[in-house]
Scaffold this active site. Structure first.
Site, PDB file in Angstrom:
ATOM      1  CE  LYS A   1      -3.314  -2.983   0.639  1.00 42.14           C
ATOM      2  NZ  LYS A   1      -4.310  -3.222  -0.573  1.00 42.14           N
TER       3      LYS A   1
HETATM    4  C1  LIG Z   1      -5.196  -4.556   0.290  1.00 44.08           C
HETATM    5  C2  LIG Z   1      -6.502  -4.216   0.296  1.00 44.08           C
HETATM    6  C3  LIG Z   1      -7.549  -4.781   1.431  1.00 44.08           C
HETATM    7  C4  LIG Z   1      -7.023  -5.675   2.348  1.00 44.08           C
HETATM    8  O1  LIG Z   1      -6.086  -5.225   3.379  1.00 44.08           O
HETATM    9  P1  LIG Z   1      -5.384  -6.138   4.305  1.00 44.08           P
HETATM   10  O2  LIG Z   1      -4.394  -4.980   5.321  1.00 44.08           O
HETATM   11  O3  LIG Z   1      -4.599  -7.118   3.547  1.00 44.08           O
HETATM   12  O4  LIG Z   1      -6.382  -7.040   5.276  1.00 44.08           O
HETATM   13  C5  LIG Z   1      -8.685  -4.615   1.083  1.00 44.08           C
HETATM   14  N1  LIG Z   1      -9.472  -4.008   0.423  1.00 44.08           N
HETATM   15  C6  LIG Z   1      -8.663  -3.473  -0.590  1.00 44.08           C
HETATM   16  C7  LIG Z   1      -9.394  -2.608  -1.683  1.00 44.08           C
HETATM   17  C8  LIG Z   1      -7.467  -3.620  -0.630  1.00 44.08           C
HETATM   18  O5  LIG Z   1      -6.452  -3.061  -1.945  1.00 44.08           O
END
Ligand SMILES: *Cc1c(COP(=O)(O)O)cnc(C)c1O
Length: 341
Positions: A121
Site C-alpha cells: 500500500k
Molecule cells: C489491500 C486491500 C485490502 C486488504 O487489506 P489487508 O490489510 O490485507 O487486510 C482490502 N481492500 C482493498 C481494496 C485492498 O486493496
C-alpha cells in the site's frame, strides 16, 4: 471491524463492488453476512450507484465502497442513495491514502473509513490497518472489538497497570496494531503528501503519453480533488485486445519495464481466491451457501473491465519525470508487436 461496529451481523446483506481485492467480499463473510456483488462504472471501475439501487433489498444493512486504483468512487450519488434508504456507507480506502473528494480526505464521508497498511500500500508497516470514524459511539464499539472487550480508560494507568481496561461492554477479538508498526506509519505519514504529489504529476504525464497510443487511463468521479495512485490503471486499445489477451499484454509490458504490471482484478464472481465453499464455518445452511455463491451474480461491466485493463505499480510513479517516456516506448513496442505475443 467497521462492519461489525456498524451492527452488521448474521444473515444481513452487504453491498460489495465487483472489482476489488478478495478481502472486500471475505470481510463481509467474516461477520456471517452475505456479500452482494454489485457491478461497476466502466470508466472508473468503482461501484455503480445505479446498480446499487437495483441490488438493494430490505435485508441490506451496509454499502461498502472501494476507491479503486487511483479513482475515487461517486461519493455524491452513493451518499445520497444511502441517506435516502437509511443504510450506512463504509469506505474501503486501502488503495486511497490521502485521496480527496470535494477537498476532503476520503474515509471521512461514510460512517467509517478503513485503511490497510499491508506491504503493497501507499502507507505501509508491512502489515496492519486502521478504521477511522467521527462517530463517538462507533469509535467506542470499535475500540472494544479490536481489544478483546477492553478500551483505554480516561485516566493514565498506575504502575504495573494496563492502559486497556476491562470494560466488557462488548466482546471483541485482538486486532491491535503494535506500537512498533504505529511508529513506522507515523514516520511515513510525514512523507505521504509529497509522494502523492510526485505520483500525481507523473500520472498526468503518463496519461498524455499513453493516450497518444490509443490507451484510456482510468477515470475518477466528478468531485475528486486529489487522486492517490495505488495503481496506475489503464484501459488497453480494443484493436490490441482483439489480437492478444490482457494477460499476455501485461506480461510483455512487465518484461519490457522490468516491473510487474498485472491484469486488473478478476471480477469477484470469477475470482480464484473468493471461495466461500472451502470454509466449513460458512456451511450455515443451504440457503446461506446459495446466497453467498459467487457465480450467482451477473456482472458484465466488471468482467469487461477485467478483460481490458492493466495495473501498473505505484513505485513506477516515483521515478524521474523522464522515465514516463520509457513507459510510453515500452507500451508502443508491445502494442506494435501485439500480433506476435
Ligand atoms: C489491500 C486491500 C485490502 C486488504 O487489506 P489487508 O490489510 O490485507 O487486510 C482490502 N481492500 C482493498 C481494496 C485492498 O486493496
Amino acid at each position: 471491524m467497521a462492519l461489525e461496529g456498524a451492527g452488521v451481523g448474521a444473515g444481513d446483506e452487504v453491498i460489495v463492488p465487483a472489482v476489488s481485492w478478495v478481502a472486500s467480499a471475505s470481510a463481509v463473510l467474516g461477520v456471517n453476512a452475505v456479500p452482494i456483488l454489485v457491478d461497476i462504472d466502466p470508466r472508473t471501475g468503482c461501484l455503480d450507484p445505479a446498480a446499487v439501487e437495483r441490488a438493494l433489498t430490505p435485508r441490506c444493512r451496509a454499502v461498502t465502497v472501494v476507491h479503486l486504483g487511483s479513482a475515487v468512487a461517486d461519493l455524491t450519488a452513493l451518499l445520497k442513495l444511502c441517506q435516502r434508504h437509511g443504510i450506512p456507507l463504509i469506505e474501503d480506502c486501502a488503495q486511497a491514502h490521502g485521496a480527496r473528494f470535494a477537498n476532503r480526505h476520503v474515509g471521512t464521508f461514510g460512517i467509517a473509513g478503513t485503511f490497510s497498511m499491508q506491504h503493497s500500500k501507499l502507507l505501509t508497516s508491512g502489515e496492519g490497518g486502521a478504521v477511522i470514524t467521527d462517530d463517538g459511539d462507533l469509535a467506542r464499539r470499535l475500540a472494544h472489538l479490536r481489544a478483546d472487550g477492553r478500551s483505554f480508560g480516561d485516566e493514565p494507568p498506575g504502575p504495573d497497570q494496563m492502559e486497556l481496561q476491562e470494560t466488557a461492554e462488548l466482546m471483541g477479538s485482538n486486532y491491535c496494531l503494535s506500537e512498533f508498526h504505529a511508529a513506522i506509519l507515523l514516520a511515513q505519514l510525514e512523507k505521504l503528501e509529497a509522494e502523492n504529489t510526485t505520483r500525481r504529476d507523473n500520472a498526468a504525464r503518463l496519461d498524455a503519453l499513453l493516450r497518444e497510443l490509443g490507451c484510456e487511463p482510468q477515470a475518477t468521479s466528478p468531485g475528486t480533488t486529489a487522486r492517490a495512485y495505488y495503481t496506475y490503471v489503464l484501459g488497453l486499445p480494443a484493436p490490441a485486445l482483439a489480437r492478444a489477451p490482457v494477460e499476455r499484454i501485461a506480461e510483455a509490458l512487465s518484461a519490457e519495464l522490468g516491473l510487474t504490471c498485472k491484469p486488473m482484478y478478476a471480477s469477484l464472481n470469477h475470482c480464484r481466491l473468493y471461495r466461500p465453499e472451502t470454509r466449513r464455518r460458512f456451511a450455515l445452511s443451504e440457503a446461506f451457501q446459495e446466497a453467498v455463491r459467487p457465480r450467482r451474480f451477473e456482472l458484465p461491466a466488471a468482467e469487461a473491465f477485467a478483460r481490458s485493463h492493466i495495473a501498473l505499480p505505484h513505485r513506477l510513479l516515483l521515478a524521474d519525470a523522464s522515465a514516463m517516456a520509457d513507459v510510453q516506448r515500452a507500451m508502443d513496442k508491445v502494442l506494435s508487436h501485439v500480433g506476435r505475443l
